[in-house]
Motif scaffolding. Structure first.
Motif, PDB file in Angstrom:
ATOM      1  N   ARG A 240       4.056  76.119  10.478  1.00  0.00           N
ATOM      2  CA  ARG A 240       2.940  76.855  10.109  1.00  0.00           C
ATOM      3  C   ARG A 240       1.650  76.117  10.631  1.00  0.00           C
TER       4      ARG A 240
ATOM      5  N   GLU B 241       1.236  81.751  20.578  1.00  0.00           N
ATOM      6  CA  GLU B 241      -0.260  81.550  20.098  1.00  0.00           C
ATOM      7  C   GLU B 241      -0.193  79.982  19.094  1.00  0.00           C
ATOM      8  N   ARG B 242       0.886  79.903  18.674  1.00  0.00           N
ATOM      9  CA  ARG B 242       0.774  78.670  17.788  1.00  0.00           C
ATOM     10  C   ARG B 242       0.889  77.439  18.524  1.00  0.00           C
TER      11      ARG B 242
ATOM     12  N   THR C 164      11.994  79.195  17.182  1.00  0.00           N
ATOM     13  CA  THR C 164      10.994  78.962  18.206  1.00  0.00           C
ATOM     14  C   THR C 164       9.479  79.278  17.961  1.00  0.00           C
ATOM     15  N   MET C 165       8.603  78.371  18.338  1.00  0.00           N
ATOM     16  CA  MET C 165       7.382  78.308  18.032  1.00  0.00           C
ATOM     17  C   MET C 165       6.608  79.438  18.815  1.00  0.00           C
ATOM     18  N   SER C 166       6.002  80.434  18.334  1.00  0.00           N
ATOM     19  CA  SER C 166       5.070  81.437  19.170  1.00  0.00           C
ATOM     20  C   SER C 166       3.995  80.935  20.127  1.00  0.00           C
TER      21      SER C 166
ATOM     22  N   GLN D  88       9.516  82.061  10.676  1.00  0.00           N
ATOM     23  CA  GLN D  88       9.819  82.601  11.642  1.00  0.00           C
ATOM     24  C   GLN D  88       9.179  82.437  13.204  1.00  0.00           C
ATOM     25  N   ASP D  89       8.047  81.975  13.187  1.00  0.00           N
ATOM     26  CA  ASP D  89       7.438  81.505  14.388  1.00  0.00           C
ATOM     27  C   ASP D  89       7.198  80.363  14.536  1.00  0.00           C
TER      28      ASP D  89
END
Lengths: 479, 479
Positions: free
Chosen positions: B233, B266-267, B262-264, B229-230
Motif C-alpha cells: 500500500r 502504477e504502484r 503482485t504489485m501493480s 491485492q495490488d
C-alpha cells in the motif's frame, strides 16, 4: 551544518576526500597517474585511497555518531562523466563500509609475475582428484545441485574433518564444526556475530588484511600487538588488556600471515590463560600449520582449550582448491550455535557439491599430499631465499619462514613503497604492500612476496626482475 | 546493576529468556515437549524462541546501548548437562544477533511431506545440463578450481546476464552487475553496507524471512507496510515515510514471497518516485518473475530507474540449481562499488566453477526451459488449489497466485498454529508458519505451502493428510 557544507564543497572540487566516520584527508594532486591498485577500469577512481606518500592522513576509527544520522557527505570524487552525475544523490547516501584494502589489493590480477596473493599454483594442487570427485557426484547424485544444504555444513564432511582435527590434537565431534565458504567467511561470521562498534579487537601487527577489513567493517576498535620471533608479544598484550579489556583476540599463530613467524608454545598457553581471565574469545586462524618445512609447529591453541574460548578456523581451500571455497570452523557451546545462525542469514549455507567434492580427498589422501607439498614448497622457498641472498640490495632484510607461503621483506623505512609498487606493476610484477597488513596506521616498510603463486621458473624470473627495482627505490631515497 | 543481576538470576533459573537488545520475555513452561522447529538435536534448545501461545512478548528492536558495553546477560538456557557448564562464561558473552527465524525454519528437513521451503523439486530442474557443463569445465579447465575469482563475479557470466536482463527491460552493462552466492547473500551485502542501528527499513507485511533476519541483524528499525491485492500500500507507505524517512525499502514486487501478490504497475512507479524524493534505495528482490502462469508480470521497478535508486536482485539458484548458489545483483554508480567491497570482505568472491557451470544454460536454454517450467508449475498449483477447494475446511482462505511457488493460506485467527505445526510434523508434514514472515510482531494466522518442493503425487498426498489437521486445529479453537 556550515562546516559540513564547506566540506561537501571541497569534496566536489576534489580537494579533500571524506569517508564516512573516517574523517577527512587531503586528496592527492591529480597528476594523471592512474592508481596502480585500482582495478575498476571505466569507473572514476576514488582519489587518495591508496594513500601513499601524498600526505594523506586518515584515522582508521569508526566514530559512532549520535542520533543515527549518517547522511553526512562521503567519498565524493572528481566526477568526470555526465553519466555519473545522475547518480549524484548516492554521494550522500551513508554506509557502514570501512576503508577496506582487501578488495583493491587481492582481486583477480593480470600480473605476469604474481607475488601478491598467498596462494599455491594450480600445478601443485590436487585438482584432478577433486575434479574427478565432482564429476562423479554430478553424474551419480545430480540432486545435490538442487538442494540447500544444512546451514552448518554437510554432516559427512564434518565427520571427515573431525578425524582430521583429532589427528591434530583437537578432539571435537562433528556437532562442533561448521563449514564456511573459505576462512574469510568464517572470520566475517565471527565478526558480525560478536564484534560491534567500539569493541576491542586485538591482533598481531602486521596481520591478515582480510581480517582487518572485516573487523573495521564492524566498527571495532582494533588494537595492534607487536610481534617478535616468538609471535605476538603476550607481555604487551597483557598490559594493553589491563587498560582496555578485549572482546576478541585474532591471531594467526602458525607461520603467520604475512610475517611467517610462529608463536611459541609458552605464549600460546599464556594467550589462552589471558582469554580465560578476560572471558573473551580467541580466533585462531590456521591456514598453514600443515605446510611446515622443517619441524611440525607447536600444538594449536584450540587443542588446549577446555572451555570454548577458541574459535579455530582451518582453510582447506588454500591447500586443496581455493576456487572451491571450503573451510572448517571449530567452536563450542552457545558460541557455535550463534555462528550457525549468522551463517544461515548470510547465504543459506555453502554449496553442497563443493563440500562433497573435497570430502574424499580430505578423507583419504590429504596427509600424503601435504607431505609432498611441504617438500615442494620448502624447495621453492629456499630457491627464492637463495636468489634474494644473491641479488637483493643491501639493506633489505627477511627471515626464513618455517612454513607457509610468504616471504616478508623489510626495506629501509624511507623507501617509497607506493612508487615501487607502481614501477613493479608497469613491469607486470605484483606484490603485497605491507601497509595493508596493518590496522589503522597505514605506513609500513615491508612487502610480502608469495613464492608459491607461479610456476617455479616464473617466480625466479619475477624475483630477478624485481631486484633492480628494489635497488632503484632504495637509491631514490638516498637523493 | 541490581536489576541486571536479578534478571541474570531469573535467567539461570529458566524463568525468563533475554536476548541482547530485545528485552525479556517469559520462558514457556517446561512441559517436556521438544520444539518442533528446533533442529539442533543434542543441544539444549533455546527456550521460548518459537514463541507460540505462551504469552511470550518481545520487542523486535535493537536497542543501541550507550557506552558499547554488551556484556549484559543473554539467552541463558536450562543447562542440563554438566559438560555444558564449562562453557558457562559464554552466556554472558554479548553478541549482535537478532532473534533470527531463518535458521530454525528453513534448514535441511527430514519431513516426508515438505511444504516449508519455496523450492522446485529436483526432477523439474535442469540438473543434467548444468552437471554436464560442470563436468566439462572440471575436465578442460581444472585450474578454475584453483583460482579466486573476481570479487564482482566472472565477467563472462555477467555478460550473459546482461543479455538476460536486457530482454527483461533492464539495459545495464556487465560492469553494473555483481554475482552473489544466492539472493540471500545479495540482501545481506546490501544490509551490511547500507543499513545500521536505527535505520528505517520499510518492507511488506508479510515479507521474506531471510530478509527480515538480515535487517534485524543490522539493528534496523523495520517498518511493515500492509498489502492488498495490488501489492504494498504505497499510500500508507507515503504516510509512514512522512513521519520516518526511509533509509531503504525492501520489496518482492512480483508474486511476492510469501503472499503471491503482485504489485501493480502504477504502484511500482509511485514507489520509485517515493525513493527519488527521499533519496533512498529500493531493494527489488525478484526470484519469481519468470514463473508467471497466466500473463507476464508488470515491468520491474529497476527497468524504470534512471538514477540508480534500485538494487535489483535476481536469483538464478532458485530456478536452475539452488545448490549452486548463484544470483545476480544489478546496481549503479557508487552504490555498486560499495557492494563489491562488501562482497570481497565477505567471502573473497563466489566459487568460480559454480558460476561457469550455470553460464551456458542461462545463455542458451533458459528461456525455453522456463516456458516449460511455467506450464508445469501452473498445473501443479492448479492441482493443489483444486484439492484445497474440495477438502479444506470452511474458514480457510487463499488467493490463486499468478506465479511463483507458494500458496498463502489464511486460517481463522484464533487457530493455534504452533500446535498445528507440531501435529503436522509428527505426521512428517512441514510448512512455514506465517509469523516468521513478519518483522516484529510474531503473530500471524497464515501458513505458507510450497506446491513445488515435492513430486506431484507426494504433494497431493501431503495436502490430503494436512486437511484433517487443519480441521482439527479449527475445531480446537471452537471449544
Amino acid at each position: 551544518m556550515t562546516i559540513s557544507k564547506a566540506y561537501a564543497d571541497l569534496e566536489r572540487r576534489g580537494r579533500i576526500v571524506r569517508r564516512q566516520g573516517l574523517g577527512c584527508f587531503v586528496a592527492p594532486l591529480k597528476d594523471g597517474k592512474q592508481e596502480a591498485g585500482d582495478y575498476r577500469a571505466g569507473n572514476a577512481g576514488r582519489a587518495g585511497e591508496w594513500g601513499y606518500g601524498d600526505g594523506n592522513k586518515s584515522e582508521n576509527h569508526w566514530e559512532e555518531k549520535g542520533g543515527g544520522s549518517r547522511s553526512s557527505g562521503r567519498n565524493a570524487i572528481q566526477k568526470e562523466s555526465g553519466a555519473r552525475r545522475k547518480f549524484a544523490w548516492q554521494e550522500d547516501y551513508g554506509d557502514y563500509l570501512p576503508r577496506a584494502q582487501l578488495w583493491r589489493n587481492f582481486d583477480y590480477s593480470e600480473a605476469e609475475y604474481s607475488f601478491h596473493l598467498a596462494a599455491i599454483h594450480s600445478g601443485m594442487l590436487p585438482l584432478k582428484e577433486i575434479g574427478e570427485a565432482m564429476t562423479m557426484l554430478v553424474a551419480k547424485r545430480p540432486e545435490l545441485m538442487s538442494v540447500y544444504g544444512n546451514f552448518q555444513g554437510d554432516l559427512g564432511l564434518r565427520e571427515v574433518m573431525t578425524t582430521h582435527l583429532r589427528a591434530r590434537g583437537i578432539p571435537l565431534s562433528a556437532a562442533n564444526l561448521m563449514i564456511t565458504s573459505g576462512a574469510q567467511q568464517g572470520i566475517d561470521l565471527v565478526a558480525r556475530t560478536f564484534v560491534g562498534p567500539g569493541d576491542a579487537v586485538y591482533l598481531e601487527a602486521p596481520s591478515y588484511t582480510g581480517a582487518i577489513d572485516v573487523f573495521a567493517g564492524r566498527g571495532a576498535e582494533m588494537i595492534s600487538v607487536p610481534m617478535d620471533q616468538d609471535g605476538m608479544r603476550i607481555d604487551l598484550l597483557t598490559k594493553l588488556c589491563d587498560r582496555r579489556p578485549p572482546k576478541l583476540i585474532y591471531t594467526v599463530p602458525t607461520f603467520q600471515n604475512p610475517s611467517g613467524v610462529t608463536m611459541s608454545m609458552e605464549r600460546r598457553q599464556r594467550l589462552l590463560e589471558l582469554a580465560r581471565s578476560y572471558r573473551c574469545l580467541i580466533v585462531e586462524d590456521d591456514p598453514f600449520s600443515d605446510l611446515y618445512f622443517y619441524s611440525p609447529p607447536p600444538s594449536s591453541i584450540k587443542s588446549m582449550d577446555k572451555e570454548g574460548h577458541v574459535i579455530y578456523m582451518k582453510s582447506f581451500s588454500k591447500v586443496l582448491a581455493p576456487g572451491c571455497r571450503i573451510a572448517c570452523v571449530a567452536a563450542e557451546g552457545d558460541i557455535l550455535e550463534r555462528l550457525i545462525a549468522a551463517k544461515a542469514a548470510s547465504d543459506l549455507g555453502s554449496p553442497l557439491l563443493n563440500q562433497l567434492a573435497v570430502l574424499p580427498f580430505i578423507a583419504g589422501k590429504y596427509d600424503a599430499y601435504t607431505k609432498e607439498l611441504r617438500a615442494a614448497l620448502r624447495s621453492r622457498m629456499e630457491k627464492a631465499a637463495r636468489l634474494l641472498k644473491r641479488h637483493a640490495p643491501q639493506g633489505v632484510e627477511w627471515r626464513l619462514p618455517g612454513g607457509g607461503l610468504n616471504l616478508w621483506l623489510e626495506l629501509p623505512n624511507s623507501v617509497n613503497i607506493g612508487e615501487l609498487y607502481r614501477r613493479a606493476s608497469r613491469q607486470g610484477i605484483s606484490f603485497l604492500a605491507g601497509h595493508v597488513c596493518h590496522a589503522g596506521e597505514p605506513s609500513s616498510s615491508h612487502i610480502r612476496l608469495c613464492y608459491a603463486q607461479m610456476e617455479e621458473e616464473q617466480m625466479e624470473r619475477g624475483l630477478l626482475l624485481l631486484m633492480p627495482l628494489l635497488k632503484e627505490a632504495m637509491n631514490d631515497r638516498m637523493m
